[in-house]
Structures are given as C-alpha cells and as structure tokens.
Scaffold this active site. Structure first.
Site, PDB file in Angstrom:
ATOM      1  N   ARG A   7       0.851  -1.207   0.000  1.00 28.14           N
ATOM      2  CA  ARG A   7       0.000   0.000   0.000  1.00 28.14           C
ATOM      3  C   ARG A   7       0.877   1.244   0.000  1.00 28.14           C
ATOM      4  O   ARG A   7       0.603   2.228  -0.684  1.00 28.14           O
ATOM      5  CB  ARG A   7      -0.913   0.002   1.225  1.00 28.14           C
ATOM      6  CG  ARG A   7      -1.905  -1.132   1.233  1.00 28.14           C
ATOM      7  CD  ARG A   7      -2.954  -0.947   2.333  1.00 28.14           C
ATOM      8  NE  ARG A   7      -3.724  -2.152   2.503  1.00 28.14           N
ATOM      9  CZ  ARG A   7      -3.582  -3.012   3.502  1.00 28.14           C
ATOM     10  NH1 ARG A   7      -2.730  -2.768   4.481  1.00 28.14           N
ATOM     11  NH2 ARG A   7      -4.315  -4.105   3.554  1.00 28.14           N
ATOM     12  N   PHE A  62     -11.465  -5.481  -5.353  1.00 33.33           N
ATOM     13  CA  PHE A  62     -11.402  -6.270  -4.118  1.00 33.33           C
ATOM     14  C   PHE A  62     -10.849  -5.367  -3.003  1.00 33.33           C
ATOM     15  O   PHE A  62      -9.882  -5.704  -2.333  1.00 33.33           O
ATOM     16  CB  PHE A  62     -10.529  -7.522  -4.284  1.00 33.33           C
ATOM     17  CG  PHE A  62     -10.866  -8.355  -5.489  1.00 33.33           C
ATOM     18  CD1 PHE A  62     -11.910  -9.276  -5.436  1.00 33.33           C
ATOM     19  CD2 PHE A  62     -10.153  -8.226  -6.677  1.00 33.33           C
ATOM     20  CE1 PHE A  62     -12.226 -10.060  -6.548  1.00 33.33           C
ATOM     21  CE2 PHE A  62     -10.462  -8.999  -7.788  1.00 33.33           C
ATOM     22  CZ  PHE A  62     -11.492  -9.916  -7.726  1.00 33.33           C
ATOM     23  N   ASP A 100     -15.994  -3.836  -4.266  1.00 35.96           N
ATOM     24  CA  ASP A 100     -15.978  -5.058  -3.453  1.00 35.96           C
ATOM     25  C   ASP A 100     -17.402  -5.596  -3.404  1.00 35.96           C
ATOM     26  O   ASP A 100     -18.359  -4.853  -3.615  1.00 35.96           O
ATOM     27  CB  ASP A 100     -15.477  -4.753  -2.034  1.00 35.96           C
ATOM     28  CG  ASP A 100     -14.967  -5.998  -1.325  1.00 35.96           C
ATOM     29  OD1 ASP A 100     -13.732  -6.193  -1.270  1.00 35.96           O
ATOM     30  OD2 ASP A 100     -15.803  -6.794  -0.837  1.00 35.96           O
ATOM     31  N   ASP A 122      -6.502  -7.363  -6.048  1.00 35.91           N
ATOM     32  CA  ASP A 122      -6.080  -8.141  -4.876  1.00 35.91           C
ATOM     33  C   ASP A 122      -7.186  -9.119  -4.492  1.00 35.91           C
ATOM     34  O   ASP A 122      -7.833  -8.968  -3.448  1.00 35.91           O
ATOM     35  CB  ASP A 122      -5.763  -7.187  -3.712  1.00 35.91           C
ATOM     36  CG  ASP A 122      -5.216  -7.931  -2.499  1.00 35.91           C
ATOM     37  OD1 ASP A 122      -4.715  -9.061  -2.661  1.00 35.91           O
ATOM     38  OD2 ASP A 122      -5.303  -7.385  -1.380  1.00 35.91           O
ATOM     39  N   CYS A 144      -2.813 -14.462  -3.580  1.00 33.72           N
ATOM     40  CA  CYS A 144      -2.484 -14.947  -2.231  1.00 33.72           C
ATOM     41  C   CYS A 144      -2.723 -16.452  -2.134  1.00 33.72           C
ATOM     42  O   CYS A 144      -2.806 -16.999  -1.046  1.00 33.72           O
ATOM     43  CB  CYS A 144      -3.277 -14.183  -1.175  1.00 33.72           C
ATOM     44  SG  CYS A 144      -5.051 -14.377  -1.339  1.00 33.72           S
TER      45      CYS A 144
HETATM   46  N1  SAH Z   1      -7.064  -5.430  -0.889  1.00 37.80           N
HETATM   47  C1  SAH Z   1      -7.690  -5.606   0.404  1.00 37.80           C
HETATM   48  C2  SAH Z   1      -7.898  -7.070   0.751  1.00 37.80           C
HETATM   49  C3  SAH Z   1      -8.708  -7.852  -0.249  1.00 37.80           C
HETATM   50  S1  SAH Z   1      -9.430  -9.269   0.421  1.00 37.80           S
HETATM   51  C4  SAH Z   1      -6.876  -4.874   1.463  1.00 37.80           C
HETATM   52  O1  SAH Z   1      -5.860  -4.280   1.128  1.00 37.80           O
HETATM   53  O2  SAH Z   1      -7.287  -4.883   2.620  1.00 37.80           O
HETATM   54  C5  SAH Z   1     -10.501  -9.780  -0.826  1.00 37.80           C
HETATM   55  C6  SAH Z   1     -11.800  -8.985  -0.934  1.00 37.80           C
HETATM   56  O3  SAH Z   1     -12.450  -9.427  -2.106  1.00 37.80           O
HETATM   57  C7  SAH Z   1     -12.800  -9.164   0.183  1.00 37.80           C
HETATM   58  O4  SAH Z   1     -13.122  -7.892   0.700  1.00 37.80           O
HETATM   59  C8  SAH Z   1     -14.049  -9.784  -0.471  1.00 37.80           C
HETATM   60  O5  SAH Z   1     -15.258  -9.225   0.027  1.00 37.80           O
HETATM   61  C9  SAH Z   1     -13.858  -9.395  -1.893  1.00 37.80           C
HETATM   62  N2  SAH Z   1     -14.404 -10.265  -2.945  1.00 37.80           N
HETATM   63  C10 SAH Z   1     -14.281 -11.599  -3.072  1.00 37.80           C
HETATM   64  N3  SAH Z   1     -14.783 -12.032  -4.249  1.00 37.80           N
HETATM   65  C11 SAH Z   1     -15.268 -10.928  -4.892  1.00 37.80           C
HETATM   66  C12 SAH Z   1     -15.871 -10.689  -6.142  1.00 37.80           C
HETATM   67  N4  SAH Z   1     -16.108 -11.705  -7.000  1.00 37.80           N
HETATM   68  N5  SAH Z   1     -16.197  -9.427  -6.479  1.00 37.80           N
HETATM   69  C13 SAH Z   1     -15.971  -8.411  -5.617  1.00 37.80           C
HETATM   70  N6  SAH Z   1     -15.363  -8.568  -4.423  1.00 37.80           N
HETATM   71  C14 SAH Z   1     -15.023  -9.806  -4.058  1.00 37.80           C
END
Ligand code: SAH
Length: 396
Positions: free
Chosen positions: A212, A228, A250, A300, A340
């Site tokens: 970040r 995400f 998200d 992500d 991940c």
């Molecule tokens: N980048 C974030 C962490 C991402 S975790 C950070 O820095 O904190 C992954 C996220 O993807 C979660 O919030 C989950 O709600 C979301 N997610 C999972 N599948 C998804 C999809 N198909 N479309 C949108 N969001 C999704």
C-alpha cells in the site's frame, strides 16, 4: 510414561531432517495405538532414531506438525510463552507510533504451526487452526496475556480449514469491550478502521502494508480503480498519495462502508472517492464495454485455490482478471496485481499475467516484485509460508 510415537516410513524422513514441519499421513509407517487425537508425539525413523516432536491428528491428511527438534520439549505453557515472546521481540522494531498493527505469530514461520496472533494497538486477535493447538488453547491464552498484556482479546477461530481437522468454528470475546465502530489503528500514519469480530481473517490484511505504501508513491494525479478493496487500505493510500479519483469495488457492503469511513477519517476529499458493491469480474467487463479506462489498477482477489485440483480453474480466473485490467489500463498506467493462493508459485503467477498481457496486445514492464510484509516471514525450510505474490507493472 513412555512418550507417544509415530514412526516414519523409510525414505520419508529427509524433509523432516531438513526441518520441514509437515508430515502427511502417507509418510507415517505406524503410530502408538490408543492416543488421544492432538497428542504430542516423538517422531522417529524405523530404526527408532528420534527425529522431532510433533502433535498428531489421525483425522487429518496433514497428520502431524512439528513444533520442536528437541526430545524434551512439550507444547506447553512454557514453550508457548517462550515462542510468542521471541516472535514478539523479533517484531518489536516494527511497532511505531504511526504503525500500530503487526502480525506477532505467523504459524509455521514462527515455529508455532496452527497459531496466528495479530496485534492491533492494545488489542490482540488470535486464530487456532489445528487440533494440536486447540488442545492447548488455555495455555495459548495465558501466554498471550502474559507476553502481550492486551486490553482486549478476541479469538477468531472461524476459518474453514478447521473442518479438515475435525474442529467446529469458534469466535469469542475473551477480554475487553469492543467499540461499536470496530477498531481504528494506524498504518504508516493512515487511520484505518475495521471490524475484528465480523471482518475477514482477524479483521484486516496486514500483509499488504508495504505494498500500500508503494502504491501511494505512484498515485499522484492518477485515476485509480481498486478491485477487491475490502476496507479500502489501498484506496486510502492512493488518496493520500494524491490520486485524482479512486473507485473501490468489493462485493461486501460492510467492507465498503469501512472504506468510506476510512477515506473521510484521513481528511481526504469525499468527492474523489466512490465505492461500488459489485462482482469484480462482471464490473470489469462492464467498464471495458463502456470504454472506461484508468491510470492505476489494483487487483487483490481472495484466495482462488486451496487444493491442486482447482489449479487450472484458478489460473483461468487470474488470467481473466488481469486481461480485463490490461484492457482498461491506459498507456503508461500501472497495474498492481496479486495472488495470495499459496499453491500458485511466483513463476506461475508471472506466466499467467504474461498470458493476459499478451492477449491484451500490451507491452508490459515489471517495475517491482511484491510480497507479504516482513511480519509474515517466510521460513526457508518451509517455502509454503510464502503465499502472497504481486507484480507492480507498467503498460507501455
Ligand atoms: N485489498 C484488500 C484485501 C482484499 S481481500 C486490502 O488491502 O485490505 C478480498 C476482498 O475481495 C474481500 O473484501 C471480499 O469481500 C472481496 N471479494 C471476493 N470475491 C469478490 C468478487 N467476486 N467481487 C468483488 N469482491 C469480491
């Protein structure tokens, strides 16, 4: 009393001698009968030579996990306290007035397989993932209390992997009163609020801290798409870096509500941030079909694969995402793309991203190879502890 024992099949002891902590059921020749699941055992070869101390769960295909190479050690209060204290001391320098959140225990990488301990300011949130650790839960809580002296303590043992160990999920507020708005802590001075009770994992994705920060340095005057976004960690970093606009996408509305609150808590202009609850795959397609484009895109996604049978499908998922991202990325723009999924190696991930760039007809440079933050260390003898891979790319 003689210690319980498991005997390893001939030829299967090599990885144990090299201090890889996992023993699969297929490598076990025999085990002492009548021992309670989760017991501590001596691991020995067929000649009876001592190899390690482990805890054993015959219900799991990952049947034993090593916690020590010394025959005297037990997974008891003294060992847990010493390991947690040592892990904390190794990370003490990371705790600063403007960085108040750290992972303290990262499971195998800190020689405590099956235990995660995260510290958020004066709060601690921990996860027990295996039966062996579950058997010493009281000692874990005492050790955490003694070493870290938290004002608040939460157990978030509600990860799906516990099913493989025959364990039910458990969530418990052990100490303190959780503020209604969740916790608010600092990451490189950014105020970030999240919910350690209902949020993902222990509430926040600490592993992305340095990524970040890197993104922030590329964000000035850029139009950013954060896919995400969860609680908006990357969004706020981009905002502080001077992004002209950030769109956080998200599927979780509570996560996006936190993202909005975090944006405002950092004094950023609300007209420069938008949140959208949508499926990222569908929304990227829509953005492409509408001819929209961005200067900086973050991808992500959650873990796509937890066993090898899903590997091909996961690669197709990563390829789709990255292809769509390259298609809507402006020339000169940046893509920060992550995986991940532990089962996807750095090499494989890079190949998938290459395939996506190739299909998009884009020339792309890698500017940075990214990974998990240093409080999520990788144990050399246990390469599986490297799970987060990222590429910071520029489209020419
Ligand atoms: N980048 C974030 C962490 C991402 S975790 C950070 O820095 O904190 C992954 C996220 O993807 C979660 O919030 C989950 O709600 C979301 N997610 C999972 N599948 C998804 C999809 N198909 N479309 C949108 N969001 C999704």
């Amino acid at each position: 009393m003689r210690p319980y024992q498991i005997t390893i099949k001939p030829g299967k002891e090599r990885s144990i001698r090299q201090r890889h902590p996992w023993i699969f059921s297929g490598a076990i020749h025999s085990a002492t009968g009548q021992m309670p699941p989760g017991s501590c055992v001596n691991v020995q070869d067929t000649k009876g030579q001592f190899l390690a101390r482990a805890y054993y769960n015959p219900k799991s295909s990952l049947a034993a996990r090593i916690f020590s190479y010394s025959p005297e050690d037990n997974l008891d209060q003294a060992l847990l306290k010493a390991r947690i204290e040592a892990a904390w001391k190794r990370r003490q320098h990371l705790r600063k007035p403007d960085n108040t959140m750290q992972r303290i225990v990262a499971s195998e990488a800190d020689l405590l397989p099956g235990l995660i301990v995260d510290r958020y300011g004066d709060w601690v949130v921990f996860q027990i993932l295996t039966l062996g650790m579950e058997c010493v839960r009281d000692a874990i809580i005492r050790a955490i209390e003694e070493v870290l002296q938290p004002q608040g303590l939460i157990e978030r043992s509600d990860e799906a992997v516990r099913v493989k160990e025959g364990l039910e999920p458990r969530k418990e507020l052990i100490r303190g009163t959780l503020p209604e708005q969740g916790l608010e802590e600092l990451e490189y001075g950014l105020k970030l609020r999240f919910d350690p009770w209902s949020g993902h994992k222990t509430g926040f994705y600490l592993d992305q801290r340095n990524n970040r920060k890197l993104l922030e340095s590329y964000a000035k005057d850029r139009e950013v798409l954060n896919c995400f976004s969860y609680t908006g960690g990357f969004s706020c970093a981009a905002g502080r870096g001077g992004a002209s606009h950030v769109l956080s996408v998200d599927e979780s509305r509570p996560a996006l509500d936190h993202a909005e609150a975090n944006w405002r808590a950092n004094g950023l202009d609300p007209s420069r941030h938008e949140t959208l609850r949508a499926d990222v795959f569908a929304h990227l397609r829509q953005l492409r079909d509408e001819g929209r484009s961005f200067d900086l895109i973050v991808l992500d996604p959650p873990k796509f694969v937890s066993d090898k049978a899903q590997l091909d499908r996961a690669c197709r998922g990563y390829k789709d995402l990255n292809l769509l991202a390259f298609q809507i990325l402006r020339k000169g723009g940046y893509l920060a793309t992550f995986s991940c999924s532990g089962l996807i190696s750095r090499d494989l991930f890079q190949k998938v991203v290459f395939g996506a760039a190739d299909d998009a007809g884009a020339d792309v440079q890698i500017l940075h190879h990214l990974s998990q933050a240093e409080d999520h260390p990788v144990l050399l003898s246990f390469p599986e502890s490297l799970y987060l891979k990222g590429l910071f790319c520029q489209k020419l």
